[in-house]
Design a protein around this motif. Structure first.
Motif, short mmCIF file in Angstrom:
data_model
loop_
_atom_site.label_atom_id
_atom_site.label_comp_id
_atom_site.label_asym_id
_atom_site.label_seq_id
_atom_site.Cartn_x
_atom_site.Cartn_y
_atom_site.Cartn_z
N ASP A 1 62.64 67.09 16.76
CA ASP A 1 61.19 67.14 16.58
C ASP A 1 60.77 66.47 15.27
N LEU A 2 61.52 66.68 14.20
CA LEU A 2 61.15 66.07 12.93
C LEU A 2 61.32 64.56 12.98
N LEU A 3 62.43 64.08 13.52
CA LEU A 3 62.63 62.63 13.62
C LEU A 3 61.49 61.99 14.40
N LEU A 4 61.11 62.61 15.51
CA LEU A 4 60.04 62.05 16.32
C LEU A 4 58.70 62.16 15.60
N ALA A 5 58.48 63.26 14.88
CA ALA A 5 57.22 63.42 14.14
C ALA A 5 57.08 62.35 13.05
N LEU A 6 58.21 61.93 12.49
CA LEU A 6 58.20 60.88 11.48
C LEU A 6 58.22 59.48 12.11
N ARG A 7 58.12 59.43 13.43
CA ARG A 7 58.09 58.17 14.19
C ARG A 7 59.36 57.36 13.97
N LEU A 8 60.47 58.07 13.89
CA LEU A 8 61.77 57.43 13.78
C LEU A 8 62.44 57.41 15.14
N PRO A 9 63.21 56.38 15.45
CA PRO A 9 63.84 56.31 16.77
C PRO A 9 65.00 57.29 16.89
N VAL A 10 65.20 57.80 18.09
CA VAL A 10 66.38 58.62 18.37
C VAL A 10 67.29 57.94 19.39
N TYR A 11 66.86 56.78 19.88
CA TYR A 11 67.65 56.04 20.86
C TYR A 11 67.24 54.57 20.78
N VAL A 12 68.21 53.68 20.91
CA VAL A 12 67.96 52.24 21.08
C VAL A 12 68.88 51.76 22.20
N PRO A 13 68.53 50.68 22.89
CA PRO A 13 69.34 50.25 24.04
C PRO A 13 70.81 50.00 23.69
N GLU A 14 71.08 49.55 22.47
CA GLU A 14 72.47 49.27 22.09
C GLU A 14 73.33 50.53 22.04
N LEU A 15 72.68 51.68 22.00
CA LEU A 15 73.42 52.94 22.06
C LEU A 15 73.88 53.24 23.47
N GLY A 16 73.30 52.55 24.45
CA GLY A 16 73.42 52.91 25.86
C GLY A 16 74.83 53.02 26.41
N THR A 17 74.89 53.39 27.63
CA THR A 17 76.16 53.78 28.26
C THR A 17 76.85 52.63 28.98
N SER A 18 76.35 51.39 28.84
CA SER A 18 76.95 50.29 29.59
C SER A 18 78.33 49.93 29.07
N ALA A 19 78.58 50.13 27.78
CA ALA A 19 79.90 49.81 27.21
C ALA A 19 80.46 51.08 26.59
N GLN A 20 81.32 51.76 27.32
CA GLN A 20 81.77 53.08 26.90
C GLN A 20 83.21 53.09 26.37
N ASP A 21 83.80 51.95 26.27
CA ASP A 21 85.20 51.87 25.86
C ASP A 21 85.27 51.71 24.34
N PRO A 22 85.88 52.64 23.62
CA PRO A 22 85.95 52.51 22.16
C PRO A 22 86.76 51.31 21.70
#
Length: 405
Positions: free
Chosen positions: A314-335
């Motif tokens: 809630d605080l991150l969103l209230a400060l208008r900070l992102p909690v997700y970007v597409p590069e975080l996504g699940t398309s490449a899951q291999d470390p």
């Protein structure tokens, strides 16, 4: 004669530097710069100045203002050359030539270990110039004048200097405390909203680790901060810097010889995301996503109470900070895939050395450290944050059952 002989020597070293807060650092009657650099010296001290081009664009009179200040105080300070202008942002840490340009000017101007290099700019420029200064004459005196929220509350007040290499953030660097840090709060109102708010991610981070009361203060003042209330921002910057400095001085490991680095909470993913976005994602924005990811992992792991997790999001969103970007996504899951954010875990371990050590939250103001992360649970955490990003007005629903805390 014995075959093996050993001399064991302990060399205690104490570093002391001040972080000062002021307005109008280069106004003619402001004594802070003169007294910090010159003290009671009999002869003028030599000073070389480097300015972030982005700061100069926002304050076009700055170069002349610095010149007038040094002219007024010529009995104490000597500006050895017109200020060197370098690009702002992560570009200056990516391109090798800028370090050399700073070192060339240090050489040409005869800057020695009793002279000063003064850098005026954002965190990336301060990092680069600090690296150049720390490797000239094995270290010349550096005076930092940070001009962004993130530089004034975090990166500019610490003991690290660095540039990027091999596609990795801060791969080349030094531990070299500055001579002084001069935070001119008058620079902050010129920041774009992304930089004004992005630097607050580091305030959220250090509050989560060390000061529940400060976290509550950020919750109470989120609206004022978003609305660019300068008094609220000054208070946030001061407390954040104070907590960072207290950790550096009191942790017992200021030069990070061990594998534990609590102030890098949220950073294993953040550094990787910056690289994956070619540094179009600001550091503070990346840290916000990293905090959201690690706190979501912690609640799914049963380490963090759900109520505290919701407060963080809630605080991150209230400060208008992102909690997700597409590069975080699940398309490449291999470390093992360098294009996967999960590969950032090994890069983080390599950067620290020794065992992988990741700080995780157990409550607001409290943390623990773990030495491995469940990749399946990390992927679930990413999915949860993607759902939140895709449906921002919906309720945040955790999968059940959640492991007991």
């Amino acid at each position: 004669m014995p075959l093996n002989r050993v001399i064991a020597q302990t060399v205690p070293v104490t570093f002391r530097y001040t972080v000062q807060f002021t307005h109008g650092l280069f106004q003619l009657e402001n004594p802070v710069l003169r007294t910090t650099l010159a003290g009671d010296t009999q002869d003028p001290v030599k000073v070389m100045c480097v300015i972030d081009a982005g700061v100069l664009a926002a304050f076009p009179e700055l170069r002349d203002q610095i010149g007038r200040y040094f002219a007024r105080h010529a009995g104490a300070l000597h500006l050895v050359a017109p200020p060197l202008i370098v690009p702002g942002g992560e570009r200056v840490k990516q391109e090798e030539g800028w370090v050399r340009q700073v070192q060339d000017q240090i050489h040409c101007c005869g800057i020695d270990r009793h002279s000063f290099v003064m850098v005026v700019g954002g965190g990336a420029v301060i990092d680069m110039v600090g690296f150049a200064a720390a490797t000239a004459h094995r270290g010349v005196r550096l005076v930092r004048v940070p001009t962004t929220v993130l530089a004034q509350n975090d990166s500019g007040v610490g003991v690290k200097n660095s540039v990027n290499a091999y596609g990795k953030k801060n791969w080349l660097g030094t531990f070299a405390p500055p001579y002084a840090v001069l935070n001119d709060l008058g620079f902050l109102p010129a920041l774009a909203d992304r930089d004004w708010l992005g630097g607050l991610a580091e305030a959220v981070k250090v509050a989560l680790l060390k000061d529940a009361a400060f976290f509550a203060w950020l919750e109470d003042h989120a609206g004022a901060l978003v609305n660019r209330d300068l008094t609220a921002m000054e208070d946030a910057v001061y407390r954040c810097a104070e907590l960072h400095l207290a950790h550096i001085a009191g942790s017992g490991d200021p030069f990070e010889m061990g594998s534990s680095r609590p102030l890098d909470f949220g950073h294993w993913a953040a550094h990787k995301l910056e690289s994956l976005t070619a540094y179009t994602l600001r550091h503070g924005e990346a840290v916000a996503v990293g905090l959201a990811l690690d706190c979501t992992y912690a609640v799914l792991k049963g380490l963090l109470p759900e109520a505290d997790w919701r407060r963080v999001l809630d605080l991150l969103l209230a400060l208008r900070l992102p909690v997700y970007v597409p590069e975080l996504g699940t398309s490449a899951q291999d470390p093992a895939d360098p294009m996967s954010v999960l590969s950032g875990l090994n890069e983080f371990r390599e950067h620290l050395g020794g065992r992988l050590t990741v700080p995780l939250l157990t409550a607001v103001g409290q943390m623990t450290e773990v030495h491995e992360l469940d990749l399946g649970l990390l992927r679930r955490s990413v999915g949860l944050l993607k759902d939140l990003h895709d449906h921002p007005s919906g309720a945040i629903c955790l999968p059940t059952p959640i492991p007991a805390c």
